[in-house]
Design an enzyme around this catalytic site. Sequence first.
Site, PDB file in Angstrom:
ATOM      1  N   HIS A 521     -30.961 -13.885   9.791  1.00 28.26           N
ATOM      2  CA  HIS A 521     -31.486 -12.771   9.010  1.00 28.26           C
ATOM      3  C   HIS A 521     -30.540 -11.570   9.078  1.00 28.26           C
ATOM      4  CE1 HIS A 521     -35.024 -15.252   9.621  1.00 28.26           C
ATOM      5  NE2 HIS A 521     -35.614 -14.608   8.647  1.00 28.26           N
ATOM      6  N   LYS A 713     -43.313  -0.156   7.907  1.00 26.95           N
ATOM      7  CA  LYS A 713     -42.360  -1.133   8.436  1.00 26.95           C
ATOM      8  C   LYS A 713     -41.664  -0.528   9.646  1.00 26.95           C
ATOM      9  CE  LYS A 713     -40.601  -1.351   4.426  1.00 26.95           C
ATOM     10  NZ  LYS A 713     -40.019  -2.398   3.618  1.00 26.95           N
ATOM     11  N   ARG A 714     -40.916  -1.340  10.339  1.00 29.28           N
ATOM     12  CA  ARG A 714     -40.186  -0.877  11.515  1.00 29.28           C
ATOM     13  C   ARG A 714     -39.325   0.331  11.158  1.00 29.28           C
ATOM     14  NH1 ARG A 714     -35.151  -2.986  13.203  1.00 29.28           N
ATOM     15  NH2 ARG A 714     -35.436  -4.639  11.650  1.00 29.28           N
ATOM     16  N   LYS A 719     -33.725   1.333   6.743  1.00 31.09           N
ATOM     17  CA  LYS A 719     -34.961   1.231   5.949  1.00 31.09           C
ATOM     18  C   LYS A 719     -35.325   2.563   5.302  1.00 31.09           C
ATOM     19  CE  LYS A 719     -36.837  -2.683   8.572  1.00 31.09           C
ATOM     20  NZ  LYS A 719     -36.913  -3.644   7.463  1.00 31.09           N
ATOM     21  N   THR A 824     -39.936  -9.311   3.597  1.00 31.35           N
ATOM     22  CA  THR A 824     -41.212  -9.971   3.275  1.00 31.35           C
ATOM     23  C   THR A 824     -42.345  -8.980   3.077  1.00 31.35           C
ATOM     24  OG1 THR A 824     -41.571 -10.298   5.655  1.00 31.35           O
ATOM     25  CG2 THR A 824     -40.623 -12.138   4.415  1.00 31.35           C
ATOM     26  N   LYS A 828     -45.961  -9.081   0.416  1.00 32.31           N
ATOM     27  CA  LYS A 828     -47.373  -8.881   0.751  1.00 32.31           C
ATOM     28  C   LYS A 828     -48.011  -7.875  -0.192  1.00 32.31           C
ATOM     29  CE  LYS A 828     -45.995  -9.680   5.521  1.00 32.31           C
ATOM     30  NZ  LYS A 828     -45.636  -9.017   6.790  1.00 32.31           N
TER      31      LYS A 828
END
Length: 977
Positions: A521, A713-714, A719, A824, A828
């Site tokens: 990943h 998210k983390r 990000k 991912t 969702k």
Amino acid sequence: MSAAISVSFLTTPSLQQRPFSLLPPCNLRSPFSVRFRTSNGRHLIPPRASNDNNEPQQLTETTPSAVPSNSSTMITVQNEDSLDSTLFLIRARNRIGLLQVITRAFKILGLTIERATVELEGEYFVKSFFVTDSDGKKVEDTESLERIKEALVDAIDGDGSVSGSGGVGLVSGRGVVVRKAGLGMESGERKAKVEKMFGFMDAFLKNDSFSLQKDILDHVEYTVARSRFIFDDFEAYQGLSYSVRDRLIERWHDTHRYFKKKDPKRLYFLSLEFLMGRSLSNSVINLGIRDQYADALNQLGFEFEVVAEQEGDAALGNGGLARLCACQMDSLATLDYPAWGYGLRYQYGLFRQIILDGFQLEEPDYWLNFGNPWEIERVHVSYPVKFYGTVEEEGIQGQTIKVWIPGETVEAVAYDNPIPGYGTRNAINLRLWAAKPSDQYDMESYNTGDYINAIMDRQKAETISNVLYPDDRSYQVALQINDTHPSLAIAEVMRVLVDEEHLDWSRAWDITSRVFSFTTHTVHAEALEKIPVDLLGNLLPRHLQIIYEINYKFMEELKSMIGQDYDRLSRMSIVEEGAVKSIRMANLSIVCCQIVNGVSKVHLDLLKERVFKDFYELWPQKFQYKTNGVTQRRWVVVSNPNLSSLISKWLGTESWIRNVDLLAGLRQHVSDPDLQREWKMVKKVNKARLAEYIETLSGIKVSLDAMFDVQIKRIHEYKRQLLNILGIIHRYDCIKNMETSDRRKVVPRVCIIGGKAAPGYDIAKKIIKLCHVVAEKINNDADIGDLLKLVFIPDYNVSVAELVIPGSDLSQHLSTAGHEASGTGSMKFLMNGCLLLATADGAIVEIMEEVGADNMFLFGAKVNEVPALHEKGASLKAPLQFLRVVRMVRDGYFGFKDYFKSLCDTLEDGKDFYLLGYDFASYLEAQAAADRTFVDPEKWIHMSILSTAGSGKFSSDKTIEEYAKHTWGIEPCKCPF
């Protein structure tokens, strides 16, 4: 990062099971000589028994053989006075794994093997075992010898299990009584017992309301040990969970018996992380008995939803990779593939995030404090795992072999977790290993009176599986991460085959290179896992030698192919030279594995063109991609039951839960006003749930008419939660400077951010603090009111996601292009009809193809543009709006001026690596487009329905089918109902 790599392991089902370094079943035994190690770690070759003339003495049978007439096994026993131990001479047909069966049988019988020899006689071998009892003496009782021989025969000729005789149980090394059914019975008695047992078990557990209530109450009284007349919600959860587990175990046993009967090729999936979340709701839905349980609980005076909330999260992972592995296990079970998952049973899950005055603090996640009803401890399934020590050379049968003499041994104990499939009887297994102190005691420490230190040394063994997410700054803790990296399984398989099975290197390498496949990943070469040679050599000295040998042979082969291109040879070497000599675990994986998988189309391009360019040019046939996916059963059926029911109503079937392609059928109804009205109502109900949760959590009341704008998210710089916060500051600044009349035109927003920062990641922690100080300013500003709210949701986990995702209108996925392998989380939200505001990164590119770019809000630099932008550095100019909001933070408008200085420094003077400034104007344009669309409810709902309709490709079912067909070569094996 250790979590960036997962390895899938393939083997045939006939192999015995052993978990060295997280290894799945793999115990290949060769017919060559074997030495047994004594308590001090040395290997001994037993002298042959001799008479007074020093001539070899023939072994004589001193007790009659207990071997059945139809057995090819012969066992004789000698108890001569000249021997200090009892000699068992076993002649048996050779087969893989037999030596382990025999040695394990002796161990379970409580006998110690002092020394042993092996001789070949064609397809048979003769094994001589010199054994003593628990007191170190010979076994001389005739009845005991008969029982031992009978147990050995059962183990050798049967299924490898060990029995006693006359109804007497046998005690294993861990104090477990092992007993084989039918002992001491004649054939007629055994047949009668079997018929009687089938009479008791001739039907499955019933699922009517009365039977379920009785099972729940029985478990409350007899398992939880509470009165069935007085018990609370948590005790009701426990009784309910054990009742569900009973039904899981039925399917679980049937599935594995069927696998054994059909003998299919099996998959063994290795990952250090499985973010399973809660099990109750997912299990009852997959079993198809959710409504029955809800009715049963209701009649007992409980609500299913309230009881289900008593369950804690099994947070045995961090972020998308760990949740992906959990989704894939669900899909493997649902699609009937014969598979096992292997991981670690961490004592403490992902840390609990505590927010104190806006700062993140970490507390241990004591997820096991109240027990885990879903797991089955297999105390009899434990294996020694070796560490430290030295490697010596010894000669045997004219060959020089390597012998690893470990300095420490830890026991790996198995905990099994049944994973049920949906719409099938299949239930597969997730086996998690816990580190326990070894059975071997440090007798020298005990004898010298150092009892306390001896105990403490043994307890240190348990720290291996204690902590999931340690602080990255600790070198000692880093040992815990790297020590258990799945890629080390490659070296471990080679060690087993070469050192224990005595296969030649070429044969061992041929086997190893055909059973592993590798999924990465990672998007940057500098982020790939490396283990310092000093660390690995100290911890696993034999494995380091094997890796050196693998690298030497690979380098020699590579030289013959590319010549003396030393720069390329250096880049591709498994061993990295430098100030800190290290092992490149990704290079090891690529060299060994038959397939190297990316997790999206964009990610594969990055692997080919940047991360593994040299390897792709060498072995282009190895490289594939399988786009990651999520399970619609967890992320729609469990987390959004109202939407699930609505989809089933309009499709006229629930089959989409298993055949996700059917979701595309929603497109033909997308303009139907009835569907749009019902769709909008479902969203409003979900937003109301989320609003209530926010108010309970923070005391902040939010308007259901506002756009719920979510990024969960983390927390990480790539990000770009910081881009989101700066955008919120810009929106706040604009509203603050508007005329009152203009504010009426503003689209109200509730901005929701959630996620955890790694304990040692200071910049990420400062982003969290910035979010809180900005929220405090905005939420308490009377001029702003309901036009803008900012909420940070602490301790984000799977259960929180199941609440937040269904209630979201807009979801932000802001990674700098080329930095997200897949993503991912976006899938969702997509399944739940949430519109996406995103960069063209990772799987977003494929989502654009399925849903249409017109149904998304896209912005930012493209993947192919980013390298050129990085080269411009300080010459790259940011827009004035960006400079203004950064200046507001830097000048202390929100307080903590000095604290945020280093955070602001990452955005200016050419240090804006993640291109927040460059993308800011485009980001604001995408936000404005979202505002314009939101005020057109019909258009928004239309796009929402199309998002769900186009999400089928991103089910983990699709991902698993691709892996099964193109990588693993496995077929479904459906257990009949």
